[in-house]
Motif scaffolding. Structure first.
Motif, mmCIF file in Angstrom:
data_model
loop_
_atom_site.group_PDB
_atom_site.id
_atom_site.type_symbol
_atom_site.label_atom_id
_atom_site.label_comp_id
_atom_site.label_asym_id
_atom_site.label_seq_id
_atom_site.Cartn_x
_atom_site.Cartn_y
_atom_site.Cartn_z
ATOM 1 N N ARG A 107 -4.670 5.987 7.576
ATOM 2 C CA ARG A 107 -4.409 7.456 7.707
ATOM 3 C C ARG A 107 -4.578 8.225 6.447
ATOM 4 O O ARG A 107 -4.651 7.606 5.370
ATOM 5 N N ALA A 108 -4.474 9.371 6.286
ATOM 6 C CA ALA A 108 -4.494 10.012 5.025
ATOM 7 C C ALA A 108 -3.363 9.618 4.242
ATOM 8 O O ALA A 108 -2.276 9.644 4.622
ATOM 9 N N LEU A 109 -3.512 9.291 2.927
ATOM 10 C CA LEU A 109 -2.421 8.946 1.944
ATOM 11 C C LEU A 109 -2.617 9.889 0.479
ATOM 12 O O LEU A 109 -3.242 10.656 0.299
ATOM 13 N N LYS A 110 -1.290 10.280 0.201
ATOM 14 C CA LYS A 110 -1.151 11.305 -1.019
ATOM 15 C C LYS A 110 -0.709 10.055 -2.174
ATOM 16 O O LYS A 110 -0.008 8.917 -1.958
ATOM 17 N N ALA A 111 -1.106 10.321 -3.332
ATOM 18 C CA ALA A 111 -0.446 9.475 -4.579
ATOM 19 C C ALA A 111 0.911 9.310 -4.608
ATOM 20 O O ALA A 111 1.639 10.330 -4.192
ATOM 21 N N GLY A 112 1.298 8.019 -4.593
ATOM 22 C CA GLY A 112 2.709 7.920 -4.585
ATOM 23 C C GLY A 112 3.329 7.331 -3.179
ATOM 24 O O GLY A 112 4.280 6.534 -3.077
ATOM 25 N N ASP A 113 2.273 7.719 -2.111
ATOM 26 C CA ASP A 113 2.553 6.989 -0.662
ATOM 27 C C ASP A 113 2.721 5.473 -0.633
ATOM 28 O O ASP A 113 1.878 4.752 -1.532
ATOM 29 N N ILE A 114 3.489 4.862 -0.130
ATOM 30 C CA ILE A 114 3.541 3.251 0.085
ATOM 31 C C ILE A 114 2.630 3.060 0.984
ATOM 32 O O ILE A 114 2.911 3.113 2.207
ATOM 33 N N ALA A 115 1.550 2.164 0.762
ATOM 34 C CA ALA A 115 0.514 1.928 1.718
ATOM 35 C C ALA A 115 0.620 0.682 2.264
ATOM 36 O O ALA A 115 0.347 0.328 3.514
ATOM 37 N N LEU A 116 1.169 -0.302 1.543
ATOM 38 C CA LEU A 116 1.170 -1.624 1.837
ATOM 39 C C LEU A 116 2.741 -2.032 1.821
ATOM 40 O O LEU A 116 3.400 -1.961 0.768
ATOM 41 N N ARG A 117 3.432 -2.751 2.970
ATOM 42 C CA ARG A 117 5.044 -3.147 3.005
ATOM 43 C C ARG A 117 4.873 -4.579 3.780
ATOM 44 O O ARG A 117 4.677 -4.478 4.840
ATOM 45 N N VAL A 118 5.246 -5.626 2.929
ATOM 46 C CA VAL A 118 4.987 -6.870 3.493
ATOM 47 C C VAL A 118 6.452 -7.415 3.227
ATOM 48 O O VAL A 118 6.764 -7.687 2.092
ATOM 49 N N PRO A 119 7.218 -8.035 4.276
ATOM 50 C CA PRO A 119 8.408 -8.516 4.332
ATOM 51 C C PRO A 119 8.450 -10.034 3.703
ATOM 52 O O PRO A 119 7.237 -10.338 3.654
ATOM 53 N N GLU A 120 9.617 -10.104 2.820
ATOM 54 C CA GLU A 120 9.374 -11.296 1.878
ATOM 55 C C GLU A 120 9.342 -12.444 2.805
ATOM 56 O O GLU A 120 8.512 -13.367 2.236
#
Length: 504
Positions: A107-120
Motif C-alpha cells: 500500500r502507499a507508505l509515508k516516510a516513518g511508516d513501519i513497513a515490516l513487522r516480524v515477531p521474535e
C-alpha cells in the motif's frame, strides 16, 4: 597470478555444479566424480538451490505461478504465526534471465511508516536455535562462526521437509537460490569462467580466502553435533560431514549469508538473524537510511521506511557501510552509488635494521599518528588521495635523517625535496596504473555489458564492480598526475629506486 588463481578455483569447481548448470550436475553425478555415498544423498539434501529446468525460460508462466504460490505460503505462514498484517508483499520479477521475489509495498507508505513487522518467534537466531545464550557462545568460540551454525541448522530443518516449523521460509530461501535482488548469486558459487569476469579486482583474493575459511569451518561441523547434542538429537540423521557433502554446505552457506541481517543493540546470540521478508527479498542500498531493527518493547524485528512508497515499489533498506566488493561477496549485489566503496593501498617501509628505519618507525607510531610500518590507506571517490598517504610515502622514500624530519603529516603539500617528491609521485602513479592494467576490460566495455539486455546477471554485477573500482583508481591517478604537473618530474623507476619500499 591469474594462472595460480585459475588452478585454485578449478579445485573448487566441483563445489558449484548447480551454479553452472543442471546438465553439469547430471554429468558429475553419473560420471563417478562424486563418490557413491554423496551421489546417493544429493537429491535429498540439495538445499537452498533451485534452478529452472534446462530450456525453461525464467518468464515461463509455470515458474511465475510457482513463485506466486510460494510467496503466498510465506505470507500466510507469517500471519498465522502471530505477525500483524504486513504493509509489504512479495512480487516476482525477472532479473538477469531469472525469476526472483522482491519485497514491495502493499500500500502507499509515508516516510516513518513501519513497513515490516516480524515477531521474535519467527526470526531465526542462535538464541532461538539453542534457547541458551551460553550454548551459542560456546559453539561460536570453537572455530565456528554464527553463519556456519545457522547454515547447519537450516540444512537439518530442510531435511525435515514439511514437518519443519519454518518450512515456508525455507521454501522461499530455496526459490531465491542464494540470489540477491539483482539476480546474481554470491561469487562463492560462480564457476571458473564466471570468476574470470572479475579479473583484476581484489575481490578475487577475498573469494579465495572466504572459500578456504568455509572449508575449514565445514571440517569442524561435527563438533557442533557433539556439543549441541540436546538440539541435534531431534534430527534422525547422520553427523554433519556424513550427511552433507561440502558442495551442499557451501550452497546453503551462501544462501544463509545473503539472507542474514546484522541486528544492532541485541545480545550476541541474536546478532545474526534470518528474517522472513527481509534480505535477500529486501533490496539493499548504501544510501538508504532505513535500518532493520529489533524493537525490545514489541519483541519484533521492524523496518521503518525512510521515504514515501507507492504500491508495488521495491522496499529498500540500508546494508551498512560496506564496499561493493563486500556487497557482491555477501549478497550478490553492487551499488552504483555506494559512498562506502574504496580501494586499499598498502605501503611497507622496509626494515633495514638501521637507525633510519628506527627513526621512521618512531615517527609513524607516535601518539599523534598511531600508524605502522605496514600501513593500509583507502582510496575512495570522496578522498582519491586519503589523509596521510603522501606524507607517509615521503617518509618511506626519505634517504636521510634530515629528510625524515622534514616530513609534515599535517600538510599534504609540504614536500621534502624535489627528488623525494619525484619518487613518491612516480611510484604511486606506477602502482595505480599497474592495477588498472590488470583488468581485462575498459570502462566503455563495462558500460556496454551493463546496458546489454542479453548480459547475464553475473556479467552485469561483475561489470558494475569493475567499473566502480576503475573509477576510484582513475580519480586517484588523475589527482596524483595533477600534482606531478605542478612541478615534479615523474618517470619510470628502477627497482633500486624504490629502496625496498613496497606498494601493494
Amino acid at each position: 597470478g591469474n594462472e595460480r588463481r585459475r588452478q585454485f578455483f578449478a579445485c573448487f569447481d566441483f563445489i558449484v555444479p548447480i551454479a553452472c548448470s543442471q546438465i553439469y550436475t547430471t554429468y558429475m553425478m553419473t560420471s563417478g566424480m562424486m563418490g557413491g555415498a554423496i551421489r546417493g544423498k544429493l537429491p535429498a539434501t540439495l538445499g537452498f538451490v533451485a534452478s529452472p529446468r534446462v530450456g525453461q525460460p525464467a518468464s515461463d508462466p509455470a515458474l511465475v505461478c510457482r513463485s506466486q504460490a510460494s510467496s503466498k505460503a510465506l505470507l500466510d505462514w507469517i500471519v498465522a504465526n502471530g505477525a500483524p498484517k504486513q504493509a509489504v508483499t512479495l512480487k516476482s520479477v525477472e532479473r538477469g534471465g531469472r525469476q526472483i521475489d522482491v519485497t514491495v509495498a502493499d500500500r502507499a507508505l509515508k516516510a516513518g511508516d513501519i513497513a515490516l513487522r516480524v515477531p521474535e518467534n519467527l526470526i531465526v537466531t542462535l538464541a532461538q536455535i539453542f534457547e541458551c545464550g551460553d550454548a551459542s557462545e560456546l559453539l561460536t568460540t570453537n572455530k565456528l562462526s554464527e553463519l556456519a551454525v545457522l547454515t547447519l541448522y537450516l540444512c537439518y530443518e530442510k531435511k525435515k521437509g514439511k514437518d519443519s516449523a519454518i518450512y515456508p521460509f525455507i521454501k522461499e530461501l530455496d526459490r531465491q537460490a542464494a540470489r540477491g535482488s539483482q539476480g546474481a548469486k554470491s561469487p562463492l558459487l560462480w564457476g571458473v569462467e564466471d570468476l574470470e569476469l572479475l579479473t583484476g579486482s581484489p575481490v578475487v583474493g577475498e573469494i579465495e580466502e572466504r572459500l578456504h575459511g568455509i572449508h575449514r569451518e565445514y571440517e569442524e561441523l561435527d563438533l557442533v553435533w557433539v556439543m549441541g547434542s540436546a538440539l541435534f538429537r531431534n534430527y534422525p540423521f547422520e553427523m554433519p560431514t556424513e550427511q552433507f557433502p561440502f558442495e551442499v554446505f557451501l550452497q546453503a552457506f551462501a544462501a544463509i549469508q545473503a539472507a542474514t541481517v546484522h541486528l544492532q543493540g541485541v545480545e550476541p546470540s541474536m546478532r545474526f538473524a534470518l528474517v522472513p521478508l527481509g534480505p535477500p527479498l529486501l533490496t539493499y542500498s548504501s544510501m538508504s537510511k532505513a535500518l532493520i531493527k529489533y524493537d525490545e518493547t514489541s519483541k519484533e524485528v521492524q523496518l521503518a521506511v525512510d521515504r514515501d512508497y507507492e504500491p508495488g515499489d521495491e522496499i529498500v533498506a540500508w546494508c551498512g557501510p560496506q564496499p561493493n566488493r563486500r556487497l557482491l561477496l555477501n549478497y550478490g549485489v553492487v551499488d552504483d552509488n555506494n559512498p562506502y566503496d574504496k580501494m586499499a593501498v598498502t605501503i611497507t617501509i622496509p626494515n633495514n635494521n638501521d637507525d633510519l628505519f628506527r627513526l621512521k618507525r618512531s615517527i609513524v607510531s607516535s601518539e599523534s599518528l598511531k600508524l605502522s610500518t605496514n600501513q593500509t590507506f583507502q582510496l575512495s571517490a570522496s578522498k582519491p588521495i586519503p589523509e596521510h598517504l603522501l606524507p607517509y610515502l615521503r617518509l618511506a622514500f626519505a634517504g636521510s635523517q634530515e629528510e625524515c624530519e622534514r616530513v609534515n603529516f599535517q600538510d599534504d603539500d609540504a614536500i621534502v625535496s624535489t627528488e623525494n617528491e619525484q619518487l613518491v609521485l612516480s611510484a604511486l602513479m606506477a602502482h595505480i596504473q599497474n592495477r588498472l592494467d590488470r583488468y581485462l576490460t575498459s570502462m566503455d566495455q563495462d558500460e556496454t555489458i551493463i546496458t546489454n539486455p542479453d548480459s547475464t546477471a553475473r556479467q552485469v554485477v561483475a561489470a558494475k564492480l569493475l567499473r566502480a573500482e576503475k573509477a576510484i583508481l582513475l580519480e586517484s591517478l588523475g589527482c596524483v598526475a595533477d600534482r606531478a604537473m605542478k612541478g615534479s618530474t615523474v618517470g619510470m623507476l628502477s627497482q633500486e629506486a624504490y629502496r625496498g619500499v613496497k606498494i601493494a
